[in-house]
Design a protein around this motif. Structure first.
Motif, mmCIF file in Angstrom:
data_model
loop_
_atom_site.group_PDB
_atom_site.id
_atom_site.type_symbol
_atom_site.label_atom_id
_atom_site.label_comp_id
_atom_site.label_asym_id
_atom_site.label_seq_id
_atom_site.Cartn_x
_atom_site.Cartn_y
_atom_site.Cartn_z
ATOM 1 N N LEU A 44 0.823 -1.206 0.000
ATOM 2 C CA LEU A 44 0.000 0.000 0.000
ATOM 3 C C LEU A 44 0.858 1.257 0.000
ATOM 4 O O LEU A 44 1.941 1.290 0.578
ATOM 5 N N CYS A 45 0.331 2.300 -0.590
ATOM 6 C CA CYS A 45 0.980 3.612 -0.535
ATOM 7 C C CYS A 45 0.130 4.513 0.357
ATOM 8 O O CYS A 45 -0.832 5.137 -0.110
ATOM 9 N N LEU A 46 0.461 4.574 1.631
ATOM 10 C CA LEU A 46 -0.323 5.380 2.558
ATOM 11 C C LEU A 46 -0.320 6.869 2.207
ATOM 12 O O LEU A 46 -1.362 7.528 2.282
ATOM 13 N N PRO A 47 0.824 7.453 1.807
ATOM 14 C CA PRO A 47 0.807 8.871 1.442
ATOM 15 C C PRO A 47 -0.044 9.168 0.209
ATOM 16 O O PRO A 47 -0.414 10.322 -0.023
ATOM 17 N N CYS A 48 -0.343 8.122 -0.581
ATOM 18 C CA CYS A 48 -1.166 8.332 -1.778
ATOM 19 C C CYS A 48 -2.648 8.487 -1.446
ATOM 20 O O CYS A 48 -3.434 8.918 -2.294
ATOM 21 N N MET A 49 -3.039 8.125 -0.233
ATOM 22 C CA MET A 49 -4.444 8.219 0.152
ATOM 23 C C MET A 49 -4.809 9.644 0.532
ATOM 24 O O MET A 49 -4.078 10.293 1.293
ATOM 25 N N ASN A 50 -5.956 10.126 0.058
ATOM 26 C CA ASN A 50 -6.430 11.412 0.563
ATOM 27 C C ASN A 50 -7.000 11.196 1.963
ATOM 28 O O ASN A 50 -7.131 10.069 2.438
ATOM 29 N N GLU A 51 -7.360 12.260 2.646
ATOM 30 C CA GLU A 51 -7.752 12.147 4.050
ATOM 31 C C GLU A 51 -9.021 11.323 4.244
ATOM 32 O O GLU A 51 -9.144 10.583 5.220
ATOM 33 N N LYS A 52 -9.952 11.430 3.340
ATOM 34 C CA LYS A 52 -11.202 10.680 3.479
ATOM 35 C C LYS A 52 -10.935 9.185 3.361
ATOM 36 O O LYS A 52 -11.463 8.383 4.142
ATOM 37 N N VAL A 53 -10.108 8.809 2.406
ATOM 38 C CA VAL A 53 -9.732 7.407 2.236
ATOM 39 C C VAL A 53 -8.947 6.921 3.449
ATOM 40 O O VAL A 53 -9.199 5.841 3.985
ATOM 41 N N ARG A 54 -8.010 7.748 3.901
ATOM 42 C CA ARG A 54 -7.145 7.354 5.014
ATOM 43 C C ARG A 54 -7.951 7.145 6.297
ATOM 44 O O ARG A 54 -7.680 6.234 7.073
ATOM 45 N N ARG A 55 -8.937 7.984 6.520
ATOM 46 C CA ARG A 55 -9.741 7.871 7.740
ATOM 47 C C ARG A 55 -10.507 6.545 7.759
ATOM 48 O O ARG A 55 -10.465 5.808 8.751
ATOM 49 N N ALA A 56 -11.198 6.232 6.668
ATOM 50 C CA ALA A 56 -11.948 4.979 6.607
ATOM 51 C C ALA A 56 -11.016 3.776 6.690
ATOM 52 O O ALA A 56 -11.279 2.809 7.420
ATOM 53 N N PHE A 57 -9.920 3.839 5.944
ATOM 54 C CA PHE A 57 -8.979 2.724 5.919
ATOM 55 C C PHE A 57 -8.378 2.469 7.298
ATOM 56 O O PHE A 57 -8.289 1.324 7.762
ATOM 57 N N MET A 58 -7.963 3.516 7.992
ATOM 58 C CA MET A 58 -7.300 3.355 9.275
ATOM 59 C C MET A 58 -8.237 2.855 10.365
ATOM 60 O O MET A 58 -7.823 2.119 11.255
ATOM 61 N N ILE A 59 -9.501 3.250 10.318
ATOM 62 C CA ILE A 59 -10.462 2.723 11.291
ATOM 63 C C ILE A 59 -10.623 1.219 11.093
ATOM 64 O O ILE A 59 -10.545 0.431 12.046
ATOM 65 N N ASN A 60 -10.854 0.812 9.838
ATOM 66 C CA ASN A 60 -11.005 -0.611 9.550
ATOM 67 C C ASN A 60 -9.733 -1.389 9.872
ATOM 68 O O ASN A 60 -9.781 -2.510 10.400
ATOM 69 N N ARG A 118 6.166 9.918 9.404
ATOM 70 C CA ARG A 118 4.795 9.479 9.650
ATOM 71 C C ARG A 118 3.870 10.639 10.001
ATOM 72 O O ARG A 118 2.646 10.531 9.885
ATOM 73 N N ALA A 119 4.449 11.760 10.428
ATOM 74 C CA ALA A 119 3.637 12.923 10.798
ATOM 75 C C ALA A 119 2.778 13.402 9.633
ATOM 76 O O ALA A 119 1.694 13.958 9.835
ATOM 77 N N SER A 120 3.240 13.179 8.412
ATOM 78 C CA SER A 120 2.479 13.615 7.239
ATOM 79 C C SER A 120 1.221 12.779 7.028
ATOM 80 O O SER A 120 0.343 13.166 6.257
ATOM 81 N N LEU A 121 1.125 11.632 7.721
ATOM 82 C CA LEU A 121 -0.046 10.776 7.592
ATOM 83 C C LEU A 121 -1.179 11.194 8.522
ATOM 84 O O LEU A 121 -2.316 10.740 8.371
ATOM 85 N N ALA A 122 -0.886 12.054 9.497
ATOM 86 C CA ALA A 122 -1.897 12.473 10.456
ATOM 87 C C ALA A 122 -3.008 13.246 9.761
ATOM 88 O O ALA A 122 -2.756 14.065 8.868
ATOM 89 N N LEU A 123 -4.253 12.983 10.166
ATOM 90 C CA LEU A 123 -5.368 13.755 9.635
ATOM 91 C C LEU A 123 -5.243 15.201 10.095
ATOM 92 O O LEU A 123 -4.688 15.481 11.156
ATOM 93 N N SER A 124 -5.755 16.102 9.313
ATOM 94 C CA SER A 124 -5.606 17.527 9.620
ATOM 95 C C SER A 124 -6.500 17.982 10.764
ATOM 96 O O SER A 124 -6.197 18.955 11.447
ATOM 97 N N GLU A 125 -7.614 17.261 10.990
ATOM 98 C CA GLU A 125 -8.536 17.614 12.063
ATOM 99 C C GLU A 125 -8.929 16.374 12.858
ATOM 100 O O GLU A 125 -9.054 15.284 12.299
ATOM 101 N N LEU A 126 -9.142 16.566 14.152
ATOM 102 C CA LEU A 126 -9.555 15.473 15.020
ATOM 103 C C LEU A 126 -11.080 15.360 14.991
ATOM 104 O O LEU A 126 -11.782 16.324 15.318
ATOM 105 N N ASP A 127 -11.572 14.230 14.595
ATOM 106 C CA ASP A 127 -13.008 13.963 14.564
ATOM 107 C C ASP A 127 -13.344 13.085 15.761
ATOM 108 O O ASP A 127 -12.975 11.908 15.791
ATOM 109 N N PRO A 128 -14.039 13.615 16.776
ATOM 110 C CA PRO A 128 -14.300 12.817 17.988
ATOM 111 C C PRO A 128 -15.152 11.587 17.741
ATOM 112 O O PRO A 128 -15.167 10.664 18.568
ATOM 113 N N ARG A 129 -15.831 11.518 16.622
ATOM 114 C CA ARG A 129 -16.677 10.356 16.338
ATOM 115 C C ARG A 129 -15.873 9.076 16.141
ATOM 116 O O ARG A 129 -16.432 7.976 16.213
#
Length: 275
Positions: A19-35, A104-115
Motif C-alpha cells: 500500500l501507498c499510505l501517502p497516496c491516500m487522501n484524508e477521506k480514504v485514510r480515515r476509513a482505511f485506518m479505522i477498519n 509518519r507525521a504527514s499521515l496524520a489527519l488535519s482535524e480530530l473527529d471525535p466520532r
C-alpha cells in the motif's frame, strides 16, 4: 489459527505491504485506518494473546507494530497519531509523531473527529461494536455509530430525577476531543440522541442547573472464549515474530476493507514483520 479460511485470509492480506499510505487522501485514510485498527486488534488477540492488566495493555497497544506499505505503525500510532490528528494519548505528554524527522507525521489527519471514538474497537466489552466503514459514506456511518453508542445506557445513562449523567470512561479519557470542559459534555452528547432520551437531556440542559457527571468503570474483559494471555512484547516467542499477515480472525477478501482506488498491489514473497 488452523482454520483454512483464516490461513487464506493471512495470505491475502500480505498484499497490504504494498500500500501507498501517502497516496491516500484524508477521506480514504480515515476509513482505511479505522477498519485497519479494528482488524489488527483481532489479529493480535489471536496471534499473541489478550492483555489483562494496564501495564500489559500499554505494551500491547504501544509495543506491537506493523509494517504497512513500509511504514511502521503501532496501534497507538494509528489511533492517536493518524486518526486523532497527532494528539497525545491520555496521561502522555508527547505526541506520537515528532515534527522533526518523523515522516509518519504527514499521515496524520488535519482535524480530530471525535466520532472515531465510537468506531474503534480494542476488543474490550466496553468498546463500540465493530463496523465496516466505507470511503463513500464515512461521515454518515460515523454519525450512525455515534448515535448508536450514546443511545446505549451502558455508555450514557440519563437520570433526570437526579439531574445526572453516568458516562463511559471514553468521555473522561478523551474529554478534550468532545468538549472544552466536563460541563460541556452534555451539549456534545445531546446532538446524537433521539426521542425521549434527547428530550430528557435537553430539559436538563435548559434547566440551567449544573448537571452531575459521573464516569463508569471500563470493562476490559473480552467476549472470546479460550483466548491466550498476552504477557508483553518481551515474552513473544521468536517463532511468532514473522507473521503470515497483519490481521486475523475474519474471513473476507481485501476487497472489503480497501477502497477500490487502493487495490494496486502485488503478492510478496516474504512475510510482514510483527515488531
Amino acid at each position: 489459527e488452523s482454520d483454512p479460511h483464516y490461513l487464506l485470509f493471512e495470505e491475502q492480506v500480505c498484499e497490504l505491504q504494498k500500500l501507498c499510505l501517502p497516496c491516500m487522501n484524508e477521506k480514504v485514510r480515515r476509513a482505511f485506518m479505522i477498519n485497519l485498527y479494528n482488524l489488527m486488534t483481532k489479529h493480535a488477540y489471536i496471534k499473541v494473546g489478550v492483555p489483562s492488566t494496564s501495564l500489559r495493555r500499554a505494551s500491547f497497544f504501544g509495543g506491537l507494530s506493523y509494517n504497512i506499505g513500509g511504514v511502521i505503525l503501532s496501534f497507538n500510532d494509528i489511533e492517536h497519531g493518524i486518526l486523532r490528528a497527532n494528539t497525545h494519548p491520555p496521561y502522555h505528554l508527547r505526541k506520537p509523531f515528532s515534527k522533526f524527522g518523523d515522516k509518519r507525521a504527514s499521515l496524520a489527519l488535519s482535524e480530530l473527529d471525535p466520532r472515531i471514538h465510537f468506531a474503534l474497537n480494542c476488543g474490550a466489552r466496553s468498546c463500540p461494536p465493530i463496523r465496516y466503514f466505507s470511503v463513500e459514506a464515512i461521515d454518515r456511518e460515523l454519525d450512525i455509530a455515534a448515535q448508536a453508542f450514546v443511545s446505549d445506557d451502558d455508555n450514557v445513562f440519563i437520570d433526570e430525577d437526579r439531574n445526572a449523567l453516568s458516562l463511559t470512561m471514553i468521555f473522561h479519557w478523551y474529554r478534550a476531543d468532545f468538549a472544552d470542559s466536563k460541563s460541556k459534555l452534555p451539549d456534545f452528547i445531546v446532538k446524537y440522541l433521539h426521542g425521549k432520551r434527547r428530550e430528557a437531556l435537553e430539559r436538563m440542559i435548559n434547566l440551567g442547573k449544573k448537571i452531575t457527571i459521573e464516569f463508569k468503570p471500563y470493562d476490559w474483559s473480552v467476549a472470546a472464549e479460550g483466548h491466550k494471555d498476552f504477557e508483553g512484547t518481551h515474552a513473544i516467542d521468536p517463532s511468532e515474530i514473522k507473521l503470515k499477515s497483519f490481521f486475523s480472525g475474519m474471513h473476507f477478501s481485501s476487497e472489503k476493507i480497501l477502497p477500490k482506488e487502493m487495490k494496486k498491489m502485488s503478492r510478496l514473497g516474504h512475510r510482514p514483520i510483527f515488531m
